[in-house]
Design a protein around this motif. Structure first.
Motif, PDB file in Angstrom:
ATOM      1  N   ALA A   9      43.043  22.219  61.537  1.00 24.00           N
ATOM      2  CA  ALA A   9      42.142  23.355  61.295  1.00 24.00           C
ATOM      3  C   ALA A   9      42.091  24.272  62.514  1.00 24.00           C
ATOM      4  N   PRO A  10      42.199  25.582  62.291  1.00 21.73           N
ATOM      5  CA  PRO A  10      42.086  26.515  63.408  1.00 21.73           C
ATOM      6  C   PRO A  10      40.634  26.601  63.864  1.00 21.73           C
ATOM      7  N   PRO A  11      40.408  27.087  65.076  1.00 23.20           N
ATOM      8  CA  PRO A  11      39.034  27.311  65.520  1.00 23.20           C
ATOM      9  C   PRO A  11      38.334  28.265  64.544  1.00 23.20           C
ATOM     10  N   LEU A  12      37.047  28.010  64.334  1.00 21.14           N
ATOM     11  CA  LEU A  12      36.272  28.786  63.368  1.00 21.14           C
ATOM     12  C   LEU A  12      35.092  29.447  64.071  1.00 21.14           C
ATOM     13  N   LEU A  13      34.983  30.748  63.936  1.00 16.89           N
ATOM     14  CA  LEU A  13      33.837  31.497  64.453  1.00 16.89           C
ATOM     15  C   LEU A  13      33.125  32.113  63.260  1.00 16.89           C
ATOM     16  N   ILE A  14      31.832  31.805  63.132  1.00 14.78           N
ATOM     17  CA  ILE A  14      31.023  32.349  62.035  1.00 14.78           C
ATOM     18  C   ILE A  14      29.889  33.158  62.637  1.00 14.78           C
ATOM     19  N   MET A  15      29.717  34.376  62.140  1.00 13.55           N
ATOM     20  CA  MET A  15      28.597  35.222  62.527  1.00 13.55           C
ATOM     21  C   MET A  15      27.985  35.778  61.254  1.00 13.55           C
ATOM     22  N   THR A  16      26.680  35.570  61.103  1.00  8.72           N
ATOM     23  CA  THR A  16      26.007  36.044  59.902  1.00  8.72           C
ATOM     24  C   THR A  16      24.544  36.336  60.229  1.00  8.72           C
ATOM     25  N   ARG A  17      23.848  36.841  59.241  1.00 12.55           N
ATOM     26  CA  ARG A  17      22.422  37.145  59.402  1.00 12.55           C
ATOM     27  C   ARG A  17      21.599  36.241  58.508  1.00 12.55           C
ATOM     28  N   ALA A  18      20.436  35.889  58.983  1.00 14.02           N
ATOM     29  CA  ALA A  18      19.546  34.994  58.243  1.00 14.02           C
ATOM     30  C   ALA A  18      18.958  35.650  57.004  1.00 14.02           C
ATOM     31  N   ASP A  19      19.000  36.970  56.916  1.00 13.81           N
ATOM     32  CA  ASP A  19      18.388  37.641  55.767  1.00 13.81           C
ATOM     33  C   ASP A  19      19.280  37.624  54.523  1.00 13.81           C
ATOM     34  N   HIS A  20      20.363  36.906  54.573  1.00 19.50           N
ATOM     35  CA  HIS A  20      21.210  36.647  53.407  1.00 19.50           C
ATOM     36  C   HIS A  20      21.184  35.147  53.166  1.00 19.50           C
ATOM     37  N   THR A  63      19.594  41.837  68.489  1.00 18.88           N
ATOM     38  CA  THR A  63      20.595  40.933  69.042  1.00 18.88           C
ATOM     39  C   THR A  63      21.905  41.045  68.280  1.00 18.88           C
ATOM     40  N   THR A  64      21.858  41.525  67.041  1.00 21.77           N
ATOM     41  CA  THR A  64      23.073  41.670  66.235  1.00 21.77           C
ATOM     42  C   THR A  64      24.083  42.587  66.922  1.00 21.77           C
ATOM     43  N   GLU A  65      23.602  43.521  67.707  1.00 21.81           N
ATOM     44  CA  GLU A  65      24.491  44.464  68.391  1.00 21.81           C
ATOM     45  C   GLU A  65      25.480  43.763  69.307  1.00 21.81           C
ATOM     46  N   THR A  66      25.176  42.547  69.715  1.00 27.17           N
ATOM     47  CA  THR A  66      26.012  41.850  70.691  1.00 27.17           C
ATOM     48  C   THR A  66      27.167  41.099  70.049  1.00 27.17           C
ATOM     49  N   TRP A  67      27.284  41.142  68.715  1.00 26.63           N
ATOM     50  CA  TRP A  67      28.279  40.310  68.036  1.00 26.63           C
ATOM     51  C   TRP A  67      29.691  40.555  68.538  1.00 26.63           C
ATOM     52  N   SER A  68      30.072  41.815  68.769  1.00 31.45           N
ATOM     53  CA  SER A  68      31.462  42.084  69.157  1.00 31.45           C
ATOM     54  C   SER A  68      31.762  41.546  70.556  1.00 31.45           C
ATOM     55  N   ASN A  69      30.805  41.636  71.461  1.00 31.41           N
ATOM     56  CA  ASN A  69      31.009  41.082  72.798  1.00 31.41           C
ATOM     57  C   ASN A  69      31.140  39.566  72.737  1.00 31.41           C
ATOM     58  N   LEU A  70      30.320  38.920  71.905  1.00 34.24           N
ATOM     59  CA  LEU A  70      30.406  37.469  71.763  1.00 34.24           C
ATOM     60  C   LEU A  70      31.731  37.051  71.133  1.00 34.24           C
ATOM     61  N   MET A  71      32.214  37.822  70.170  1.00 32.97           N
ATOM     62  CA  MET A  71      33.488  37.496  69.545  1.00 32.97           C
ATOM     63  C   MET A  71      34.622  37.596  70.563  1.00 32.97           C
ATOM     64  N   ILE A  72      34.626  38.642  71.368  1.00 36.58           N
ATOM     65  CA  ILE A  72      35.665  38.807  72.387  1.00 36.58           C
ATOM     66  C   ILE A  72      35.597  37.655  73.400  1.00 36.58           C
ATOM     67  N   GLN A  73      34.393  37.291  73.801  1.00 32.77           N
ATOM     68  CA  GLN A  73      34.222  36.169  74.718  1.00 32.77           C
ATOM     69  C   GLN A  73      34.752  34.878  74.097  1.00 32.77           C
ATOM     70  N   TRP A  74      34.467  34.660  72.816  1.00 35.48           N
ATOM     71  CA  TRP A  74      34.943  33.473  72.096  1.00 35.48           C
ATOM     72  C   TRP A  74      36.469  33.463  72.039  1.00 35.48           C
ATOM     73  N   LEU A  75      37.087  34.604  71.726  1.00 32.93           N
ATOM     74  CA  LEU A  75      38.550  34.690  71.663  1.00 32.93           C
ATOM     75  C   LEU A  75      39.183  34.389  73.016  1.00 32.93           C
ATOM     76  N   LYS A  76      38.603  34.894  74.063  1.00 32.42           N
ATOM     77  CA  LYS A  76      39.149  34.663  75.413  1.00 32.42           C
ATOM     78  C   LYS A  76      39.039  33.198  75.805  1.00 32.42           C
ATOM     79  N   ALA A  77      38.005  32.522  75.345  1.00 36.48           N
ATOM     80  CA  ALA A  77      37.786  31.114  75.704  1.00 36.48           C
ATOM     81  C   ALA A  77      38.709  30.179  74.926  1.00 36.48           C
ATOM     82  N   LYS A  78      39.345  30.654  73.881  1.00 30.70           N
ATOM     83  CA  LYS A  78      40.196  29.794  73.035  1.00 30.70           C
ATOM     84  C   LYS A  78      41.566  29.663  73.611  1.00 30.70           C
TER      85      LYS A  78
END
Length: 78
Positions: A9-20, A63-78
């Motif tokens: 299984a490849p690494p999995l990154l999930i980002m979602t909102r609680a209002d769904h 805090t949702t605004e930070t999703w793209s920075n967190l995704m880039i950080q996650w990609l770099k750490a992989k």
């Protein structure tokens, strides 16, 4: 829906909102299946903000605004 996590299984990154709630619950279940299988997974559940997830101006209003920075950080750490 049953999920079978592949052996390689490849690494999995999930980002979602609680209002769904239905989508969020399904994604939490997917995350847990990945973890139970010993696969690499990360989950971010945002309690504020709005969709869709696009490159957002960083105003500090949500805090949702930070999703793209967190995704880039996650990609770099992989």
């Amino acid at each position: 829906m049953p999920v079978t996590v592949p052996q390689d299984a490849p690494p999995l990154l999930i980002m979602t909102r609680a209002d769904h709630p239905n989508v969020a619950a399904g994604l939490v279940a997917l995350f847990m299946e990945w973890k139970k299988a010993g696969a690499n997974a990360e989950l971010h559940m945002y309690g504020d903000g709005r969709g869709p997830y696009e490159l957002m101006l960083q105003t500090g209003d949500t805090t949702t605004e930070t999703w793209s920075n967190l995704m880039i950080q996650w990609l770099k750490a992989k």
